[in-house]
Motif scaffolding. Structure first.
Motif, PDB file in Angstrom:
ATOM      1  N   SER A 155      -8.139  -3.289   4.815  1.00 39.15           N
ATOM      2  CA  SER A 155      -8.703  -4.167   5.848  1.00 39.15           C
ATOM      3  C   SER A 155      -8.168  -3.795   7.220  1.00 39.15           C
ATOM      4  CB  SER A 155      -8.426  -5.631   5.516  1.00 39.15           C
ATOM      5  OG  SER A 155      -7.044  -5.887   5.574  1.00 39.15           O
ATOM      6  N   TRP A 156      -6.935  -3.310   7.264  1.00 40.03           N
ATOM      7  CA  TRP A 156      -6.370  -2.851   8.539  1.00 40.03           C
ATOM      8  C   TRP A 156      -6.883  -1.466   8.899  1.00 40.03           C
ATOM      9  CZ3 TRP A 156      -3.543  -6.432  11.165  1.00 40.03           C
ATOM     10  CH2 TRP A 156      -3.074  -7.525  10.427  1.00 40.03           C
ATOM     11  N   SER A 157      -6.941  -0.600   7.897  1.00 45.25           N
ATOM     12  CA  SER A 157      -7.344   0.784   8.159  1.00 45.25           C
ATOM     13  C   SER A 157      -8.793   0.852   8.637  1.00 45.25           C
ATOM     14  CB  SER A 157      -7.170   1.634   6.888  1.00 45.25           C
ATOM     15  OG  SER A 157      -5.806   1.689   6.517  1.00 45.25           O
ATOM     16  N   LEU A 158      -9.653   0.045   8.033  1.00 48.48           N
ATOM     17  CA  LEU A 158     -11.061   0.047   8.445  1.00 48.48           C
ATOM     18  C   LEU A 158     -11.219  -0.529   9.849  1.00 48.48           C
ATOM     19  CD1 LEU A 158     -12.698  -0.950   5.048  1.00 48.48           C
ATOM     20  CD2 LEU A 158     -13.239   1.115   6.356  1.00 48.48           C
ATOM     21  N   ASP A 159     -10.339  -1.429  10.218  1.00 45.01           N
ATOM     22  CA  ASP A 159     -10.404  -2.000  11.576  1.00 45.01           C
ATOM     23  C   ASP A 159      -9.664  -1.146  12.598  1.00 45.01           C
ATOM     24  OD1 ASP A 159     -11.937  -4.109  10.869  1.00 45.01           O
ATOM     25  OD2 ASP A 159     -10.376  -5.622  10.967  1.00 45.01           O
ATOM     26  N   ALA A 160      -9.107  -0.038  12.141  1.00 42.67           N
ATOM     27  CA  ALA A 160      -8.363   0.851  13.026  1.00 42.67           C
ATOM     28  C   ALA A 160      -7.166   0.144  13.659  1.00 42.67           C
ATOM     29  CB  ALA A 160      -9.278   1.440  14.103  1.00 42.67           C
ATOM     30  N   ASP A 161      -6.628  -0.830  12.908  1.00 46.54           N
ATOM     31  CA  ASP A 161      -5.408  -1.505  13.362  1.00 46.54           C
ATOM     32  C   ASP A 161      -4.223  -0.998  12.546  1.00 46.54           C
ATOM     33  OD1 ASP A 161      -6.448  -3.136  15.317  1.00 46.54           O
ATOM     34  OD2 ASP A 161      -6.972  -4.726  13.907  1.00 46.54           O
ATOM     35  N   ARG A 162      -3.058  -1.097  13.125  1.00 47.10           N
ATOM     36  CA  ARG A 162      -1.822  -0.767  12.423  1.00 47.10           C
ATOM     37  C   ARG A 162      -1.464  -1.947  11.547  1.00 47.10           C
ATOM     38  NH1 ARG A 162       1.918   1.251  10.122  1.00 47.10           N
ATOM     39  NH2 ARG A 162       3.834   2.145  10.943  1.00 47.10           N
ATOM     40  N   CYS A 163      -1.331  -1.727  10.264  1.00 45.74           N
ATOM     41  CA  CYS A 163      -0.924  -2.817   9.373  1.00 45.74           C
ATOM     42  C   CYS A 163       0.510  -3.204   9.715  1.00 45.74           C
ATOM     43  CB  CYS A 163      -1.007  -2.378   7.914  1.00 45.74           C
ATOM     44  SG  CYS A 163      -0.402  -3.640   6.778  1.00 45.74           S
ATOM     45  N   PRO A 164       0.747  -4.467   9.990  1.00 45.27           N
ATOM     46  CA  PRO A 164       2.088  -4.872  10.451  1.00 45.27           C
ATOM     47  C   PRO A 164       3.104  -5.062   9.334  1.00 45.27           C
ATOM     48  CG  PRO A 164       0.572  -6.733  10.529  1.00 45.27           C
ATOM     49  CD  PRO A 164      -0.223  -5.548  10.051  1.00 45.27           C
ATOM     50  N   TYR A 165       2.699  -4.882   8.104  1.00 40.40           N
ATOM     51  CA  TYR A 165       3.644  -5.100   7.000  1.00 40.40           C
ATOM     52  C   TYR A 165       3.610  -3.921   6.033  1.00 40.40           C
ATOM     53  CZ  TYR A 165      -0.806  -6.799   5.095  1.00 40.40           C
ATOM     54  OH  TYR A 165      -2.122  -6.914   4.736  1.00 40.40           O
ATOM     55  N   ARG A 166       4.645  -3.861   5.203  1.00 41.96           N
ATOM     56  CA  ARG A 166       4.743  -2.853   4.165  1.00 41.96           C
ATOM     57  C   ARG A 166       4.890  -3.526   2.811  1.00 41.96           C
ATOM     58  NH1 ARG A 166       7.588   2.088   4.669  1.00 41.96           N
ATOM     59  NH2 ARG A 166       7.413   2.954   6.764  1.00 41.96           N
ATOM     60  N   LEU A 167       4.238  -2.948   1.830  1.00 40.32           N
ATOM     61  CA  LEU A 167       4.262  -3.481   0.477  1.00 40.32           C
ATOM     62  C   LEU A 167       4.932  -2.465  -0.430  1.00 40.32           C
ATOM     63  CD1 LEU A 167       0.500  -4.505   0.556  1.00 40.32           C
ATOM     64  CD2 LEU A 167       2.458  -5.980   1.050  1.00 40.32           C
ATOM     65  N   LYS A 168       5.691  -2.961  -1.380  1.00 44.54           N
ATOM     66  CA  LYS A 168       6.371  -2.029  -2.285  1.00 44.54           C
ATOM     67  C   LYS A 168       6.322  -2.558  -3.704  1.00 44.54           C
ATOM     68  CE  LYS A 168      10.676   0.524  -2.903  1.00 44.54           C
ATOM     69  NZ  LYS A 168      10.013   1.828  -2.957  1.00 44.54           N
ATOM     70  N   LEU A 169       6.046  -1.669  -4.623  1.00 39.02           N
ATOM     71  CA  LEU A 169       6.036  -2.014  -6.038  1.00 39.02           C
ATOM     72  C   LEU A 169       7.138  -1.242  -6.739  1.00 39.02           C
ATOM     73  CD1 LEU A 169       4.829  -3.048  -8.753  1.00 39.02           C
ATOM     74  CD2 LEU A 169       3.283  -1.085  -8.667  1.00 39.02           C
ATOM     75  N   THR A 170       8.010  -1.979  -7.418  1.00 38.07           N
ATOM     76  CA  THR A 170       9.019  -1.330  -8.254  1.00 38.07           C
ATOM     77  C   THR A 170       9.018  -1.998  -9.621  1.00 38.07           C
ATOM     78  OG1 THR A 170      10.422  -0.852  -6.330  1.00 38.07           O
ATOM     79  CG2 THR A 170      11.483  -0.784  -8.498  1.00 38.07           C
ATOM     80  N   ASN A 171       8.947  -1.201 -10.658  1.00 38.02           N
ATOM     81  CA  ASN A 171       9.120  -1.733 -12.008  1.00 38.02           C
ATOM     82  C   ASN A 171      10.618  -1.850 -12.265  1.00 38.02           C
ATOM     83  OD1 ASN A 171       6.261  -1.554 -12.641  1.00 38.02           O
ATOM     84  ND2 ASN A 171       6.593   0.664 -12.572  1.00 38.02           N
ATOM     85  N   TRP A 172      11.032  -2.960 -12.876  1.00 32.73           N
ATOM     86  CA  TRP A 172      12.488  -3.175 -12.987  1.00 32.73           C
ATOM     87  C   TRP A 172      13.180  -2.033 -13.729  1.00 32.73           C
ATOM     88  CZ3 TRP A 172      14.621  -3.276 -17.766  1.00 32.73           C
ATOM     89  CH2 TRP A 172      13.879  -3.789 -18.844  1.00 32.73           C
ATOM     90  N   TRP A 173      12.484  -1.407 -14.677  1.00 27.14           N
ATOM     91  CA  TRP A 173      13.136  -0.335 -15.434  1.00 27.14           C
ATOM     92  C   TRP A 173      13.262   0.957 -14.614  1.00 27.14           C
ATOM     93  CZ3 TRP A 173       8.549  -2.736 -16.685  1.00 27.14           C
ATOM     94  CH2 TRP A 173       7.377  -2.007 -16.478  1.00 27.14           C
ATOM     95  N   GLU A 174      12.703   0.942 -13.425  1.00 26.64           N
ATOM     96  CA  GLU A 174      12.861   2.090 -12.541  1.00 26.64           C
ATOM     97  C   GLU A 174      13.974   1.884 -11.521  1.00 26.64           C
ATOM     98  OE1 GLU A 174       8.127   3.435 -12.416  1.00 26.64           O
ATOM     99  OE2 GLU A 174       9.048   2.313 -10.776  1.00 26.64           O
ATOM    100  N   LEU A 175      14.552   0.706 -11.487  1.00 24.31           N
ATOM    101  CA  LEU A 175      15.695   0.486 -10.585  1.00 24.31           C
ATOM    102  C   LEU A 175      16.791   1.467 -10.979  1.00 24.31           C
ATOM    103  CD1 LEU A 175      15.660  -3.422 -10.672  1.00 24.31           C
ATOM    104  CD2 LEU A 175      15.265  -1.998  -8.631  1.00 24.31           C
ATOM    105  N   SER A 176      17.422   2.041  -9.982  1.00 26.67           N
ATOM    106  CA  SER A 176      18.308   3.159 -10.293  1.00 26.67           C
ATOM    107  C   SER A 176      19.457   2.735 -11.206  1.00 26.67           C
ATOM    108  CB  SER A 176      18.821   3.808  -9.011  1.00 26.67           C
ATOM    109  OG  SER A 176      19.856   3.069  -8.461  1.00 26.67           O
TER     110      SER A 176
END
Lengths: 245, 245, 245, 245, 245, 245
Positions: free
Chosen positions: B127-148
């Motif tokens: 929705s941000w990319s199509l509007d040519a706006d900078r998305c103001p937030y970052r999203l992150k997905l981590t599976n718990w078994w991938e925690l170092s």
């Protein structure tokens, strides 16, 4: 029995004797200066859990974010769009019906959810009605404060200024559920104003600290325990009756 | 800090110092003969709660029903359709962003959720990319078994037959979280078969008791505690780093 | 056999012997200074076409615009929202299944599509799983670079800086497919930076000319031919096996 | 210029001189005993490609599966639901507009697409009209047989029984585009019946071999070449005029 | 018979003899200086009502807001997004089919609706076609000005400048239906300009007072009565024939 | 003023003095043996029309098919799915707001619509609340029987067995509006049973002729006139007050 802590063979065994399940459904939204954001999910959750244990009733996962767009002016409040919530509730219903649950009892903790839950029920029934099929399940919505006798207990404990949002009663219930989360906050005015509202900006302007009509300063875990006890008893009775209908 | 047990002024204060929040996200689905239906929600929930306390990180409500259509052959399993889950995750993101959260870290407990969560992220960014706006937030997905370090602990405790569904590790974590829910069940074969699957009927046919490749008979709360401890430590470090990026 | 150049009686005849079809699925998005916007659609298309001819396998139309919101900072890139792509893929599946295709093999050319394709598969299976019906078809996703042996060929040709976007390998494949479209462009730095990204603005800021980790300056049609040859062989084998399963 | 074989810097350069793009849009559906399933996508694709080369016009990817529910009674036919197609076309429009394309010309090859494409245009415009904003782009739909002069050529080549589905003209165009796909099939009756239809079962019952009103037995690549030549010329002129408006 | 003023036993009785129903479908949008906003709904409504009485045909409720995004530049105009209208029309169809109506005849009063109504029909048929079922009902769209003989009457009354929007004919019909709503307005230019349009802002710029190509200053109730009489007669004949097909 | 019979310049002039509009909203559903299928749309329509004339208030088109899935067991009843109705109401709101209407008053005639209308309001407000914008308009829902004084009139006319569906009062109102549609039907039992219901099959089983708790045999146009008079007066007062707030 809690679905979340049960195994599938345990649920299968339960279904041989009962086709009923209670789904606590609430919201994540501001509850004033000393109230928990999770109040509306926590109240039905704790009541359902205790009733589930007392009455041998299956209790499903808590639907914990509801329609709370009007609270978004206060930090931490979350909302689903009603159309999203209708889709999600229908997926829950379809999943439960898949296993043979034919009595699904939503114990609700948030006034702002009522319309959308009822619309979700109509969406579910409509698919059967349009197909000229008999819907094989029944859906029921009960707000915890409508459980028989519960409001009497609330009024006897908080005869004045229980209020309509961030009520002394509901905050007491959450303090009972999370004694470590009790908050002592000076509130002014002591009793919050009353009125109606539309969107989040409108709500924030009218209700400066988030409360509506309440003075939750006297909320305690002990009072909450009494409310939960009344709710537990009524819920066992009412849900059991619904399951058998 | 738990959003659900915080008040809005507490969240407002938190946001002055951090823009980050952890959302535990899981599923409600069968986990074999001795596993809890809530396993995939409980694991990230307990890890996030402990990390939140240890590291002063905000933890939001648990997204507790995910994409688990393939488990519907076993009683109690629930699913969202992926399109519903994408809509719901986007409502959660929009709500959190509304308050100024700009780092949203989803700690996931269910492999079947991964694709849909990533699709939900792309829906949000689009929705941000199509509007040519900078998305103001970052999203992150981590599976718990991938925690170092976490997988190392799991492998040291369960060097063989930890498995890929209803693993000995995850069931240990739930026993640690819910010691009253420990179940002792004879399982045969001791180690479940492995393989792939499509829909619920296919899954049920291939994996008779729901497990894939695991022997969870040795699961204990004590072992779960060790796994959670490793996860807590890694999560504080990794989420804190993400919040500051 | 290409579905697009076949007549319906030819497809009907094919279905008497096989229930399988390959769907090339890609994207329309920037591929750096000397790469084609259609790269991710062209690669699986040409591989599937050659495998279809070599192995007598049905190849359907190319799904040519995918999820590429992160590339929208570069002219010509196009994206579907993931929810749109899920709906479209499901319409394709439903159409093919209508005719008796029960093995649908998506040969994918774009990493950014993977999550949404998998979510689309779950959306498709969910409708059967929720209805407690056995899904009569199987869906499979394979990225062309995962076809057995293909990566070995790529690495032998481009032992360094093949990269992860606008790779030397994929651009070679497109040069093989469209020799007239070969572009000679000076690139600086020679090897592009690596890293992760979120939305389009973020991507553009991090990867100034669109490439990630690659040096595609050595791409040639001859090298592409070798990669396609390896892919063709593996695809005939792997798709045929899937069709028979 | 073909967007699919262009690089992003080439598209960026193009946009300095023109804001227009042609999108071939068709369908994948039966075209009678000797017609290609891809006919309706192939015709606008080849016409647009030649016009793009002749006139220096940008040609985007081909939208190759449209609304063809009524053809599903014949093997290989595929359809999008109209609501899906509206969403997909809007994503394409939004992507192209993002880069500065402000004249988007859909060259259509399938009568069954017309209503849905127009509805998609209205959906796109509505978002601007409801916001009281001026829509910055213009959308245009032209069916290739409406290009000026083209129908005259068709009629001069096939003065009788060109028909309205699986026409001699369109099949000639596909034979020109894919000479290897020419099919010789005895058809009976020589000229197919005419009439209207509703769903797929209804269509199949009325039009036993899929044709409507046509006798495509005289289709040849040479005739197709003439039709394409006429279309190319008209398209260069008409699309160029639209781009400048 | 009007469904709206009938009782359910009356509808049940009607269905024993006929499976057909007429649905007037229009729009709420500006019709120039002396035209009614409801024109496009009123015209088919009054024609259907009179035909229903004359021919004993069932007439359903009027679908009174359609796709009119391009008129939103003029006060009072309303629109549905095409995707909403497709959903709503399908709910109407499903409801009517539920009762055994198998011939649903939409009498349309608005050119801007045509594409979306046809797309809605395709959406409805597609659900049957994809399931390989025979659709048990037929849908028909007729614009009132296409009823046989009606255009001849219009042209004989308004030989010049009947126009294409806010036509003298349609305004006459509304004056016949609502004699109290006759408006006398000086219009300049007398005959409105002609041309095409895209969104609302574009429309307003091109057609300053809303009319296209018309001079409705001569509209009268008497003329409207003649047009309705012609339409009534044709509609009875054509709808009856459709109901029996 | 009726929007449907007004011209756009008349609406523009109205908007200089008032930003308010009344939208009658109802349903098309069985109302027992002597009730009209359009009852729930007709009641608010006639009340709004008369109030509009008496008070100079703008009245928009009637939203005439609502959520009535539970009535589908009786011929002629129609329903929207709640999700469709939410989308449609939002399109109406967005259209009206586009012109400067900032007070939109829905006068409702159907209990089954209430939840969905409220959900639609929340959907509308949510888009502003999530964007942290102040919603520039206010939405209001009033059921006509809640207009002050109206219930008193109803009760004085029908002191017993007015009922809750197919009430003597509402049927009287429709007889006043459509005196030609008065129906005389013997009903047995005289007073219909009461109770709750779920889907259409359930409703039909419980309420054999469609009525709930009512004896509408004494309904007359004269009584309806009195009810409408009371409603008109209250509506002018209450809507005017809302428009000024």
């Amino acid at each position: 029995m809690q679905l979340h802590t049960a195994s599938w063979p345990e649920v299968e065994a339960y279904l041989e004797n009962s086709k009923g399940i209670i789904i606590p459904i609430g919201s994540t939204e501001q509850h004033g200066p000393n109230g928990l954001l999770g109040t509306d999910a926590i109240c039905p959750e704790v009541m359902a859990r205790e009733a589930g244990e007392a009455g041998g009733l299956m209790v499903g996962p808590t639907f914990n974010v509801g329609v709370a767009q009007h609270h978004l002016g206060f930090a931490g409040s979350m909302t689903l769009r009603p159309s999203t919530m209708i889709a999600a509730i229908n997926d829950w219903i379809d999943s439960l019906h898949r296993h043979g649950f034919t009595r699904i009892y939503f114990l609700n903790g948030h006034g702002g959810n009522i319309a959308t839950i009822q619309a979700a029920f109509a969406e579910s029934y409509a698919s059967w009605s349009l197909d000229a099929d008999r819907c094989p399940y029944r859906l029921k919505l009960t707000n915890w404060w409508e459980l028989s006798g519960v409001m009497d207990v609330c009024k006897s404990i908080f005869p004045v200024a229980d209020g309509s949002h961030a009520t002394a009663s509901e905050i007491s219930v959450t303090y009972y559920a999370y004694p470590d989360a009790v908050k002592t906050v000076e509130m002014s005015p002591k009793v919050a104003p009353v009125g109606s509202f539309t969107d989040a900006a409108d709500y924030r302007k009218r209700f400066a600290d988030g409360r509506i009509g309440s003075d939750p300063s006297g909320a305690t875990a002990e009072k909450g325990e009494k409310i939960v006890a009344a709710a537990r008893e009524a819920l066992v009775r009412e849900a059991s009756a619904f399951f058998k209908r």
